[in-house]
Design an enzyme around this catalytic site. Sequence first.
Site, mmCIF file in Angstrom:
data_model
loop_
_atom_site.group_PDB
_atom_site.id
_atom_site.type_symbol
_atom_site.label_atom_id
_atom_site.label_comp_id
_atom_site.label_asym_id
_atom_site.label_seq_id
_atom_site.Cartn_x
_atom_site.Cartn_y
_atom_site.Cartn_z
ATOM 1 N N ARG A 35 -15.202 -46.219 49.685
ATOM 2 C CA ARG A 35 -14.251 -47.250 50.085
ATOM 3 C C ARG A 35 -14.635 -47.915 51.404
ATOM 4 O O ARG A 35 -14.331 -49.090 51.618
ATOM 5 C CB ARG A 35 -12.853 -46.630 50.181
ATOM 6 C CG ARG A 35 -12.271 -46.275 48.809
ATOM 7 C CD ARG A 35 -11.001 -45.463 48.925
ATOM 8 N NE ARG A 35 -11.265 -44.078 49.314
ATOM 9 C CZ ARG A 35 -10.321 -43.155 49.482
ATOM 10 N NH1 ARG A 35 -9.054 -43.480 49.306
ATOM 11 N NH2 ARG A 35 -10.640 -41.924 49.814
ATOM 12 N N GLN A 66 -24.398 -42.981 36.439
ATOM 13 C CA GLN A 66 -23.520 -41.813 36.365
ATOM 14 C C GLN A 66 -22.834 -41.750 35.003
ATOM 15 O O GLN A 66 -22.230 -42.729 34.548
ATOM 16 C CB GLN A 66 -22.462 -41.843 37.462
ATOM 17 C CG GLN A 66 -21.649 -40.541 37.507
ATOM 18 C CD GLN A 66 -20.526 -40.565 38.505
ATOM 19 O OE1 GLN A 66 -19.504 -41.208 38.286
ATOM 20 N NE2 GLN A 66 -20.701 -39.839 39.615
ATOM 21 N N LYS A 81 -22.177 -34.817 40.875
ATOM 22 C CA LYS A 81 -21.228 -35.124 41.945
ATOM 23 C C LYS A 81 -19.958 -34.328 41.689
ATOM 24 O O LYS A 81 -19.332 -34.469 40.630
ATOM 25 C CB LYS A 81 -20.916 -36.617 41.994
ATOM 26 C CG LYS A 81 -20.043 -37.022 43.181
ATOM 27 C CD LYS A 81 -19.934 -38.538 43.279
ATOM 28 C CE LYS A 81 -19.271 -38.957 44.600
ATOM 29 N NZ LYS A 81 -17.831 -38.644 44.622
ATOM 30 N N HIS A 136 -17.743 -34.280 47.302
ATOM 31 C CA HIS A 136 -16.612 -34.961 47.919
ATOM 32 C C HIS A 136 -15.675 -33.891 48.466
ATOM 33 O O HIS A 136 -15.302 -32.965 47.739
ATOM 34 C CB HIS A 136 -15.879 -35.834 46.903
ATOM 35 C CG HIS A 136 -14.706 -36.565 47.477
ATOM 36 N ND1 HIS A 136 -14.819 -37.825 48.005
ATOM 37 C CD2 HIS A 136 -13.415 -36.200 47.638
ATOM 38 C CE1 HIS A 136 -13.634 -38.206 48.456
ATOM 39 N NE2 HIS A 136 -12.763 -37.237 48.241
ATOM 40 N N CYS A 186 -14.178 -36.916 38.972
ATOM 41 C CA CYS A 186 -13.108 -37.868 38.689
ATOM 42 C C CYS A 186 -11.810 -37.121 38.424
ATOM 43 O O CYS A 186 -11.727 -36.341 37.470
ATOM 44 C CB CYS A 186 -13.456 -38.742 37.493
ATOM 45 S SG CYS A 186 -12.128 -39.896 37.093
ATOM 46 N N GLY A 193 -16.746 -38.574 51.657
ATOM 47 C CA GLY A 193 -15.332 -38.492 51.968
ATOM 48 C C GLY A 193 -14.968 -39.041 53.325
ATOM 49 O O GLY A 193 -15.408 -38.529 54.351
ATOM 50 N N ASP A 194 -14.170 -40.118 53.346
ATOM 51 C CA ASP A 194 -13.582 -40.669 54.569
ATOM 52 C C ASP A 194 -14.603 -41.179 55.576
ATOM 53 O O ASP A 194 -14.369 -41.098 56.780
ATOM 54 C CB ASP A 194 -12.688 -39.629 55.255
ATOM 55 C CG ASP A 194 -11.537 -39.149 54.371
ATOM 56 O OD1 ASP A 194 -11.225 -39.849 53.391
ATOM 57 O OD2 ASP A 194 -10.978 -38.083 54.673
ATOM 58 N N MET A 229 -17.921 -46.151 42.175
ATOM 59 C CA MET A 229 -16.499 -46.496 42.241
ATOM 60 C C MET A 229 -16.162 -47.411 41.083
ATOM 61 O O MET A 229 -16.614 -48.565 41.056
ATOM 62 C CB MET A 229 -16.170 -47.192 43.562
ATOM 63 C CG MET A 229 -16.361 -46.348 44.796
ATOM 64 S SD MET A 229 -15.976 -47.286 46.302
ATOM 65 C CE MET A 229 -17.430 -48.360 46.397
#
Length: 342
Positions: A228, A76, A145, A173, A107, A205-206, A22
Site C-alpha cells: 500500500r 503469483q 508468501k 507478512h 490472502c 508490512g506497514d 495487490m
Amino acid sequence: MTPGPGFYARRLAQAGAVLAPMAGYSDAPMRQLAAEQGALWTVSEMISSRGLVLGGESEKLTLGRPYPGEQGRVVQLFGAEPDILAQAVGRAEAWFAPAALDLNMGCPVPKVKGRGGACLLQTPEVAYDLVRAMRAATPLDVSAKIRLGWDADRSVEVAQGLAAAGVSLITVHGRTSAQRYTGEADWDAIARVAASVAVPVVGSGDVRSAPQARARRKAGVAAVMIGRGAVGNPWLFRALATGEDTRPDARERARTALRHAQLHVAFYGADRFGLLSVRPLRKVLHQYLPDHPELREALVQVNTLEDVERALAPLWQGPPHPAPRPGPPPAEHEEHVALSAP
C-alpha cells in the site's frame, strides 16, 4: 527468452525493494511504473490455478498478461490442489513468461477459503506438497508468501517446512490471517523467520517510506516488500535503489498520475461498452497528490483520460497527450478477486 533458475539471487544482489502483489492494484501499469523506478522485482495480482486450468482462461487474461517488454515480474498463483497447481504453473510459464512463480499463502479474504491463500497456514503440510508440485513443473524459482499464521504465530515452523520443500525465497507478512490488516505488522516475528532458514526472507508490512524500509532491513531480511505504501508513490523504489530520497514536486507527480492513466488505457483497451475507461484508477490517482486534497473530489470521479487531464490541470501544464493505442479487450472469463495486499 524465459529466465532460468537463480532469478531471486541475482536480483537480491542489488539494492532496492519489491512491489507486493495487490489485487486491483499491482496490474501491468503499476508494475511498469515501479519497475522503471528500480523495483527489484514486481509480483502480479494473484491468479486462481483452477481458473487457469479449468476455467477457460487464456493468454489474454489481464491478471497475468505482461506489458510489452516486461521483465522481472513474478506471477503469483493460489490454489490447494498439487496437480492443478502444477498444470497452472505450466500454463503461466507458457502464456506469461514470468521470471519466477510464487505461491499465495497469505490472502485472508473469506471468499478464497478452502481454495488456498492463508487457509494453507492451517494445513502447512498441504502447502509443502504444493511447493514440491510447482517445483517439479518448472525450472524457474518457486517462492511462497505467507502470514505469521492463521490465528497464532507458526511462521518459523511453516517457513522451515517450505525451505525443506524447496522454495527459493519466502516472503513474510507480519500479521496473522485473523488480523487481516488491523494492528501493526510484527517485524520481530519476521526477524525470527529470517534467522531460522537458509533461504532468503523478504519482509512485508506497514512500510510506507524509505527510512522505514531501511530500518526494517535491520530485521535480517534480504529485502523489503512494499504494498500500500507504493500506491501513488513509485519513487519509493527509486529512493531504495539509489539512496536518493528527494520526493518529486507536485508537477512531476501529476504528470506521472496522468501517465498511469495513459498506460491503463493502452493496456486494457476499450471496456465492454466500447469506452477507454479509467474508472478503476479512481482509488489510485488521488494518492499521487495527498498534499493537494482540493483535487481529490475530481480524481475519484474520473471516467476518461480527458477527465484525468482536466482534474490535474491546476498542476500539470503541457502539450496534449498522444492518443494511446488501445490494447486487446479483457478476457471474457477472467477471474479477479478484489483484495488488498495479501
